[in-house]
Design a protein around this motif. Structure first.
Motif, short mmCIF file in Angstrom:
data_model
loop_
_atom_site.label_atom_id
_atom_site.label_comp_id
_atom_site.label_asym_id
_atom_site.label_seq_id
_atom_site.Cartn_x
_atom_site.Cartn_y
_atom_site.Cartn_z
N PRO A 20 31.37 38.29 48.05
CA PRO A 20 32.78 37.93 47.86
C PRO A 20 33.15 36.60 48.53
O PRO A 20 34.08 35.93 48.10
CB PRO A 20 33.54 39.08 48.54
N ARG A 58 32.46 30.64 47.00
CA ARG A 58 33.41 29.98 46.08
C ARG A 58 32.60 29.55 44.87
O ARG A 58 31.74 28.69 44.98
CB ARG A 58 34.03 28.74 46.74
N LEU A 59 32.88 30.20 43.72
CA LEU A 59 32.05 29.85 42.57
C LEU A 59 32.86 29.39 41.37
O LEU A 59 34.06 29.65 41.29
CB LEU A 59 31.11 31.00 42.19
N LYS A 96 30.16 37.53 42.15
CA LYS A 96 31.30 37.45 43.09
C LYS A 96 31.45 38.78 43.83
O LYS A 96 31.77 38.83 45.01
CB LYS A 96 32.57 37.09 42.30
#
Length: 597
Positions: free
Chosen positions: A368, A371-372, A364
């Motif tokens: 950035p 979306r994980l 992340k």
């Protein structure tokens, strides 16, 4: 025994080759020799002390590429020495004992008569016509094999081997319909709950217009729902039930079970396999797999289990481009952003639950904007399903996960997979993971991260090399064959056998095995006749006609294996279609093969 499954690899110069009458030699290429004014092509095989054998290409079927046991390097022997016969007879003795044991297993299956299903009717033909794709020839053959097995009075035990997305499910759908239209019930067993739901969707939509009752029994159903489903199965109201090993528990009984479909059976535990073994004696079993495990593969090659292979990819499918590198932030960032740039999704496999959260935070930080979410086997079912469904609905870009994803989620938009510490996985496993991407017409990418090459074990290096060699489509079967090599046929047949396989090569081992099985069954062992045809004319395929050496070799191999005149005329038409009018010497070669046939 299906030795034809074994000559999938074209010979390369310098590789070992086994001749049925001589020892193990080294293949040194195709050579042209002029004898008495006539020119022909020969395979050059070199033995100890530089003895040479020039084998006419039309007798190529007497040789097989040597496939032995890893770590045992055979020595080149003298041509025409006695040692080869000695080795062969030693191996033959041990094979006879094994054949006896295997035959016992096989006989039990053949003697038990199962239900012989009727011939497909008009509604079955309508169902076939409802398949939205064009079937590939392999797929049609697999379907025919399965339907024939089901119509015969003996119990079916067939393995259908085909890559992810090659239409194995359609084979199962048609088999299920045949069973249901004969008044039988069908159980479809899958390794994971998420996969059960996915199959349930596929089956329901395909059977939408047919009076077939389909249920899904898994932990996603409340215990009240589960009880209701189980009682409908018992009363025979349910025609097809799809589920995990929950279906094997004691409380599930069928009114009249006729077919069990097993998806990736190697993922089931020992206890479950024992239960399946009992079922196998009385019920038709259809197993589907992308990469058969070596033991299964061996049983299939020895004819103890029947096997159908679907190796033709669907149209518009691209091979997955695979990269191997050390763990590198720049490579990871670029791979993720490239996929996001085309609105795709990504899997990041990190098979260590202990620090998977840390890894996700690290990724992340690198990207950035992604979306994980994280999935692994210790999440509770509901949470796991929610995340998977959000991924399928494209609310998540990247799934940081363990190998929990390796079986069967079908997400067409996920086309990049990054696998951390790829050196710690088995061949079949990486192959399965890599098969999660590339399910649509998009080009898919796989990144395998490994520590510096110096720290890789020998086996890990070999496995990665095989993966790189077989990145083309439909190579699950070859990967399994290579796995059989890296582990050595010995691990399947017990260590005592590895030395024997190494001594004669896996092909010869299978051939001796086949003869031993035939003798025990009381069937005559037919030795293949290999007549030598001497005609006073030049007969070969020239470089100017087929420039590529691999294509020439495979043409020779094809010709050498022909046993019917029809095959020769088909082959001639194909040659003219692909390469133009036949030169006189190539026409002579076809004539020579006709005389041989």
């Amino acid at each position: 025994i299906q030795t034809e499954l074994l000559d999938y690899e074209d010979l390369k110069k310098g590789e070992l080759i086994v001749h049925t009458e001589h020892v193990i030699g080294r293949y040194d290429g195709l050579v042209k020799l002029a004898l008495n004014g006539n020119t022909n092509d020969f395979l050059l095989i070199t033995y100890k002390d530089n003895d040479r054998l020039y084998l006419p290409v039309d007798r190529m079927t007497m040789t097989q590429k040597y496939m032995g046991v890893d770590g045992i390097e055979p020595v080149l022997d003298k041509m025409g020495g006695k040692s080869w016969e000695k080795v062969k007879s030693r191996v033959k003795k041990s094979v006879e004992k094994m054949a006896g044991d295997l035959l016992h297993l096989y006989a039990a299956r053949k003697v038990k008569s199962g239900h012989s299903h009727g011939v497909p009717d008009d509604s079955f033909r309508d169902f076939e016509a409802g398949f939205p794709y064009e079937e590939t020839p392999d797929q049609l053959r697999a379907i025919e094999d399965v339907l024939e097995d089901m119509q015969s009075p003996t119990v079916m035990d067939r393995l259908v081997c085909g890559d992810v997305g090659y239409g194995k499910t359609e084979v199962a759908l048609r088999a299920s319909l045949l069973a249901v239209s004969n008044g039988k019930q069908v159980a479809v067993l899958v390794p994971t709950t998420v996969l059960a739901e996915q199959h349930f969707k596929t089956f329901s939509s395909r059977f939408e217009d047919y009076p077939v009752m389909i249920e899904c029994l898994s932990r996603f159903r409340s215990s009240k729902e589960q009880r209701a489903i189980i009682s409908r199965i018992k009363e025979g109201k349910t025609d097809i039930v799809i589920g995990t090993h929950r279906l094997l528990q004691k409380d599930v009984t069928f009114k009249d079970l006729g077919l069990v479909v097993l998806d990736e059976e190697q993922r089931f535990g020992v206890r479950h396999k024992e239960k399946l073994k009992k079922m196998r004696k009385t019920v038709d079993v259809l197993a589907l797999t992308a990469t058969p495990i070596p033991r299964t593969l061996h049983l299939s090659l020895t004819g103890i289990r029947d096997i159908s292979i679907i190796s033709t990819p669907p149209d518009h499918r691209h091979a997955i481009i695979t990269y191997i590198s050390e763990f590198d932030d720049a490579v990871i960032t670029e791979a993720i952003r490239k996929e996001l740039g085309r609105n795709g999704q990504i899997y990041f496999v990190h098979n260590n639950i202990g620090n998977i959260d840390k890894m996700a935070a690290y990724l992340k930080d690198l990207t950035p904007e992604v979306r994980l979410d994280i999935v692994h086997g210790r999440l509770d079912e509901k949470e796991l399903e929610e995340i998977m469904l959000r991924f399928a609905a494209r609310d998540i870009d990247m799934l940081v996960c363990t190998t929990i994803i390796e079986s069967g989620l079908d997400i067409p938009w996920a086309n990049t997979i990054l696998i951390n510490r790829a050196d710690r996985f088995g061949l079949a496993q990486i192959y399965q993971l890599r098969g999660r991407v590339g399910r649509s017409d998009e080009q898919a990418y796989a990144y395998l991260f490994i520590p510096g090459e110096t720290t890789l074990t020998k086996d890990a290096q070999k496995r990665l090399k095989v993966l790189m060699e077989h990145s083309d489509l439909g190579s699950g079967f070859q990967i399994a064959m290579s796995d059989l090599r890296i582990r050595g046929g010995g691990t399947i047949l017990g260590a005592s056998q590895s030395g024997r396989i190494a001594a004669v090569g896996y092909d010869m081992f299978l051939k001796l095995m086949e003869n031993a099985v035939s003798e025990l069954k009381g069937e005559p062992v037919r030795e293949n006749l290999e007549p030598e045809i001497n005609v006073n004319m030049s007969a070969f395929i020239s470089e100017s006609y087929i420039p590529d050496i691999d294509q020439r070799l495979s043409a020779y191999r094809g010709l050498a294996k022909m046993t019917e005149l029809r095959e020769i005329s088909d082959f001639k038409a194909e040659l003219i279609d692909r390469f133009g009018v036949l030169p006189p010497e190539t026409a002579n070669l076809l004539l020579k093969i006709m005389l041989k046939v």
